[in-house]
Scaffold this active site. Structure first.
Site, mmCIF file in Angstrom:
data_model
loop_
_atom_site.group_PDB
_atom_site.id
_atom_site.type_symbol
_atom_site.label_atom_id
_atom_site.label_comp_id
_atom_site.label_asym_id
_atom_site.label_seq_id
_atom_site.Cartn_x
_atom_site.Cartn_y
_atom_site.Cartn_z
ATOM 1 N N HIS A 4 0.812 -1.227 0.000
ATOM 2 C CA HIS A 4 0.000 0.000 0.000
ATOM 3 C C HIS A 4 0.844 1.276 0.000
ATOM 4 O O HIS A 4 0.526 2.216 -0.717
ATOM 5 C CB HIS A 4 -0.928 0.041 1.223
ATOM 6 C CG HIS A 4 -1.919 -1.068 1.240
ATOM 7 N ND1 HIS A 4 -1.644 -2.288 1.823
ATOM 8 C CD2 HIS A 4 -3.167 -1.151 0.742
ATOM 9 C CE1 HIS A 4 -2.690 -3.076 1.682
ATOM 10 N NE2 HIS A 4 -3.625 -2.428 1.021
ATOM 11 N N GLU A 77 3.046 -1.699 7.621
ATOM 12 C CA GLU A 77 4.025 -1.751 6.525
ATOM 13 C C GLU A 77 5.314 -1.000 6.909
ATOM 14 O O GLU A 77 6.420 -1.450 6.593
ATOM 15 C CB GLU A 77 3.381 -1.246 5.227
ATOM 16 C CG GLU A 77 2.265 -2.210 4.768
ATOM 17 C CD GLU A 77 1.661 -1.894 3.410
ATOM 18 O OE1 GLU A 77 2.088 -0.919 2.754
ATOM 19 O OE2 GLU A 77 0.746 -2.642 2.993
ATOM 20 N N ARG A 165 -22.252 14.280 16.659
ATOM 21 C CA ARG A 165 -22.589 15.493 15.909
ATOM 22 C C ARG A 165 -23.998 15.334 15.332
ATOM 23 O O ARG A 165 -24.323 14.305 14.753
ATOM 24 C CB ARG A 165 -21.584 15.720 14.775
ATOM 25 C CG ARG A 165 -20.252 16.274 15.250
ATOM 26 C CD ARG A 165 -19.343 16.600 14.071
ATOM 27 N NE ARG A 165 -18.291 17.524 14.468
ATOM 28 C CZ ARG A 165 -17.075 17.152 14.878
ATOM 29 N NH1 ARG A 165 -16.741 15.878 14.937
ATOM 30 N NH2 ARG A 165 -16.187 18.076 15.218
ATOM 31 N N ARG A 220 -15.780 21.471 21.274
ATOM 32 C CA ARG A 220 -17.105 20.867 21.204
ATOM 33 C C ARG A 220 -18.047 21.344 22.303
ATOM 34 O O ARG A 220 -19.230 21.083 22.243
ATOM 35 C CB ARG A 220 -16.953 19.344 21.208
ATOM 36 C CG ARG A 220 -16.201 18.796 19.981
ATOM 37 C CD ARG A 220 -16.941 19.144 18.692
ATOM 38 N NE ARG A 220 -18.331 18.792 18.777
ATOM 39 C CZ ARG A 220 -18.817 17.539 18.706
ATOM 40 N NH1 ARG A 220 -18.003 16.534 18.491
ATOM 41 N NH2 ARG A 220 -20.105 17.304 18.828
HETATM 42 N N1 URA Z 1 -10.834 15.690 14.148
HETATM 43 C C1 URA Z 1 -11.822 14.995 14.772
HETATM 44 O O1 URA Z 1 -11.837 13.762 14.742
HETATM 45 N N2 URA Z 1 -12.794 15.688 15.406
HETATM 46 C C2 URA Z 1 -12.838 17.044 15.452
HETATM 47 O O2 URA Z 1 -13.767 17.615 16.027
HETATM 48 C C3 URA Z 1 -11.787 17.755 14.800
HETATM 49 C C4 URA Z 1 -10.804 17.041 14.159
#
Ligand code: URA
Length: 252
Positions: A4, A77, A165, A220
């Protein structure tokens, strides 16, 4: 020539250290921060690679793509080609109020929300970085005067439902994932990303060494959306952190 990544032992020139960003588009920028004479090695699927020299060490930077499955192929790898140290510079969403966009998170462990790590060790095996690599990442951030946090990361297989989300096509998160973001936050998990658990489980179980530093591009507790205005700046800082970390590690 590995299937790969399209790299061979000869191409790596004795390199023992690999840098593993997720994004193939970030490889050249990172390699040029490490060494202005870096050379392009190969490109296949999500795996783009460059070779650099940091101090006396050859260092390969190879992108992994997003998530554990594609990362596991790169790590397997590269290990076959003699790589012993794996450093992941990534991006992440912070879960605690105190974490700001542009800060860095050095993982001291990862919650194994991924599937790929279970193909390497049972789920009760801990996903932890190498103490040497993690402590060198901390020292590097200190030397560079960058804002950093250390603590536990949650590694999810998905960016949307696994990181709870709701700004999605369906606007729905399956029941077993509803409330999980708040729970990780209450359990003092610092951040969400998508690769650390697979990387740590693979490397620890195989006797290899890894560490992960992520730049915070979303908080978040305030928003579901990453802030891409900071990307260029954090990329440069990630490059500086990794270079400094390698210089610290090789002098240990
Ligand atoms: N990468 C992620 O997995 N989540 C985020 O909120 C930002 C970057």
């Amino acid at each position: 020539m590995l299937y790969h990544i399209k790299l061979s032992k000869e191409m790596l020139n004795g390199a023992k250290i690999a840098v593993l960003p997720g994004d193939p588009g970030r490889v050249k920028t990172l390699a040029e921060i490490f060494d202005s004479n870096s050379t392009f090695l190969a490109q296949n699927r999500e795996y783009t690679s460059y070779l650099s020299k940091i101090g006396n060490e050859h260092v390969v930077t190879c992108s992994t793509g997003i998530g554990g499955p594609s990362l596991s192929i790169a790590v397997e790898e590269l290990a076959q080609l003699g790589i012993k140290y794996f450093i992941r510079p990534g991006t992440t969403g912070g879960l605690q109020e105190k974490i700001d966009i542009g800060d860095f998170i050095i993982s001291t462990g990862a919650v194994r929300l991924d599937g790929a790590s279970t193909h390497f060790a049972p789920i009760n095996y801990p996903a932890v970085p190498s103490f040497d690599v993690a402590s060198s990442l901390v020292e590097a951030c200190k030397n560079l005067n960058l804002n950093y946090h250390t603590g536990i990361t949650a590694s999810s297989d998905t960016f949307y439902p696994g990181q709870e989300r709701y700004n999605t096509y369906s606007r729905y998160v399956v029941r077993h994932l509803q409330g999980t973001m708040d729970e990780w936050k209450k359990l003092n998990v610092l951040n969400f990303e998508m690769e650390a658990a697979t990387l740590f489980t693979m490397t620890s179980s195989m006797g290899l060494k890894a560490g992960c530093v992520c730049a915070v591009i979303a908080n978040r507790t305030r928003s579901e959306k990453p802030d891409d205005t900071v990307l260029k700046n954090v990329e440069i800082n990630l490059g500086k952190i990794v270079k400094e970390t390698i210089l610290i590690l090789v002098n240990k």
